[in-house]
Motif scaffolding. Structure first.
Motif, PDB file in Angstrom:
ATOM      1  N   LEU A 147      -4.800   9.599 -44.622  1.00  0.00           N
ATOM      2  CA  LEU A 147      -6.195   9.143 -44.631  1.00  0.00           C
ATOM      3  C   LEU A 147      -6.562   8.536 -45.981  1.00  0.00           C
ATOM      4  CD1 LEU A 147      -7.910  12.036 -42.658  1.00  0.00           C
ATOM      5  CD2 LEU A 147      -7.689   9.653 -41.929  1.00  0.00           C
ATOM      6  N   ASP A 148      -6.057   9.122 -47.060  1.00  0.00           N
ATOM      7  CA  ASP A 148      -6.343   8.606 -48.394  1.00  0.00           C
ATOM      8  C   ASP A 148      -5.711   7.229 -48.628  1.00  0.00           C
ATOM      9  OD1 ASP A 148      -7.752  10.917 -48.898  1.00  0.00           O
ATOM     10  OD2 ASP A 148      -6.125  11.888 -50.016  1.00  0.00           O
ATOM     11  N   LYS A 149      -4.671   6.890 -47.892  1.00  0.00           N
ATOM     12  CA  LYS A 149      -3.961   5.620 -48.080  1.00  0.00           C
ATOM     13  C   LYS A 149      -4.444   4.516 -47.148  1.00  0.00           C
ATOM     14  CE  LYS A 149      -0.563   7.412 -50.707  1.00  0.00           C
ATOM     15  NZ  LYS A 149      -0.291   7.106 -52.052  1.00  0.00           N
ATOM     16  N   THR A 150      -5.539   4.708 -46.442  1.00  0.00           N
ATOM     17  CA  THR A 150      -6.006   3.714 -45.469  1.00  0.00           C
ATOM     18  C   THR A 150      -6.196   2.340 -46.114  1.00  0.00           C
ATOM     19  OG1 THR A 150      -7.070   5.437 -44.162  1.00  0.00           O
ATOM     20  CG2 THR A 150      -7.786   3.188 -43.765  1.00  0.00           C
ATOM     21  N   ASP A 151      -6.875   2.277 -47.259  1.00  0.00           N
ATOM     22  CA  ASP A 151      -7.100   0.989 -47.932  1.00  0.00           C
ATOM     23  C   ASP A 151      -5.779   0.354 -48.361  1.00  0.00           C
ATOM     24  OD1 ASP A 151      -9.816   1.221 -47.593  1.00  0.00           O
ATOM     25  OD2 ASP A 151     -10.145   2.123 -49.566  1.00  0.00           O
ATOM     26  N   ARG A 152      -4.877   1.165 -48.864  1.00  0.00           N
ATOM     27  CA  ARG A 152      -3.589   0.652 -49.321  1.00  0.00           C
ATOM     28  C   ARG A 152      -2.760   0.129 -48.141  1.00  0.00           C
ATOM     29  NH1 ARG A 152       1.233   3.261 -52.687  1.00  0.00           N
ATOM     30  NH2 ARG A 152       2.178   1.289 -53.256  1.00  0.00           N
ATOM     31  N   LEU A 153      -2.867   0.766 -46.988  1.00  0.00           N
ATOM     32  CA  LEU A 153      -2.152   0.297 -45.800  1.00  0.00           C
ATOM     33  C   LEU A 153      -2.579  -1.116 -45.433  1.00  0.00           C
ATOM     34  CD1 LEU A 153      -2.184   3.496 -43.593  1.00  0.00           C
ATOM     35  CD2 LEU A 153      -0.154   2.258 -44.300  1.00  0.00           C
ATOM     36  N   ALA A 154      -3.884  -1.375 -45.483  1.00  0.00           N
ATOM     37  CA  ALA A 154      -4.388  -2.712 -45.144  1.00  0.00           C
ATOM     38  C   ALA A 154      -3.836  -3.758 -46.117  1.00  0.00           C
ATOM     39  CB  ALA A 154      -5.905  -2.713 -45.162  1.00  0.00           C
TER      40      ALA A 154
END
Length: 180
Positions: A147-154
């Motif tokens: 969940l914390d990596k959502t922005d990084r995934l995009a």
């Protein structure tokens, strides 16, 4: 795709057939056929067994794609989404999990027990293509890291995509990549 249709299985069966052919030729006192069968069959058999031992099967569909989803994949999906589907829907050898290097780069890889990609789904979301990847996690605490990596995934999967992480249960997350 069953494990009998894998390249490793075909090579193992071919090697076994050649080896048996060589042994039968040896028993029937045909030295040329014996050499041909054994000297080619045993290495092919060993190569097939080596492939089988490091085999990673294609990721199954959570729901079989319908015609609309496949059309959207060809027309609306980004190159990254198409490459992801192609990459995880084929036999892999020598890897512990699908998307191994991507998960390592995102710092979602945890040594000897990596998250496993267990399914794919394609959806039509208001005319946009969405690729959903379901991952099985080792521990309950890992879902928070995803969940914390959502922005990084995009950002990782490139421009033209919106990423969302949905926790299905404490040990299962879905990464949804929606084309813009």
């Amino acid at each position: 795709m069953g494990s009998l249709s894998s390249p490793g299985s075909w090579i193992t069966v071919s090697g076994t057939s050649l080896t048996v052919f060589g042994l039968v030729a040896y028993a029937m006192d045909h030295p040329t056929l014996n050499l041909l069968g054994l000297f080619s069959g045993i290495p092919v058999l060993l190569g097939g067994l080596a492939l089988k031992s490091s085999e990673l099967p294609p990721v199954p569909w959570l729901h079989p794609p319908d015609g609309r989803s496949q059309t959207l994949r060809q027309t609306v999906a980004t190159d990254v989404q198409r490459r992801l589907v192609r990459d995880v829907r084929r036999w892999r050898y020598g890897q512990k999990a699908h998307l191994e290097s991507s998960l390592e780069a995102l710092k979602l890889w945890h040594g000897d027990k990596p998250p496993q990609l267990t399914g794919l789904r394609e959806d039509d979301v208001q005319g946009r293509y969405q690729l959903t990847m379901r991952f099985q996690l080792v521990s309950d605490e890992e879902s928070r890291a995803w969940l914390d990596k959502t922005d990084r995934l995009a950002r990782f999967f490139g421009p033209g995509l919106e990423a969302a992480v949905v926790v299905v249960d404490p040990r299962c997350v879905e990464v949804r990549l929606l084309s813009c």
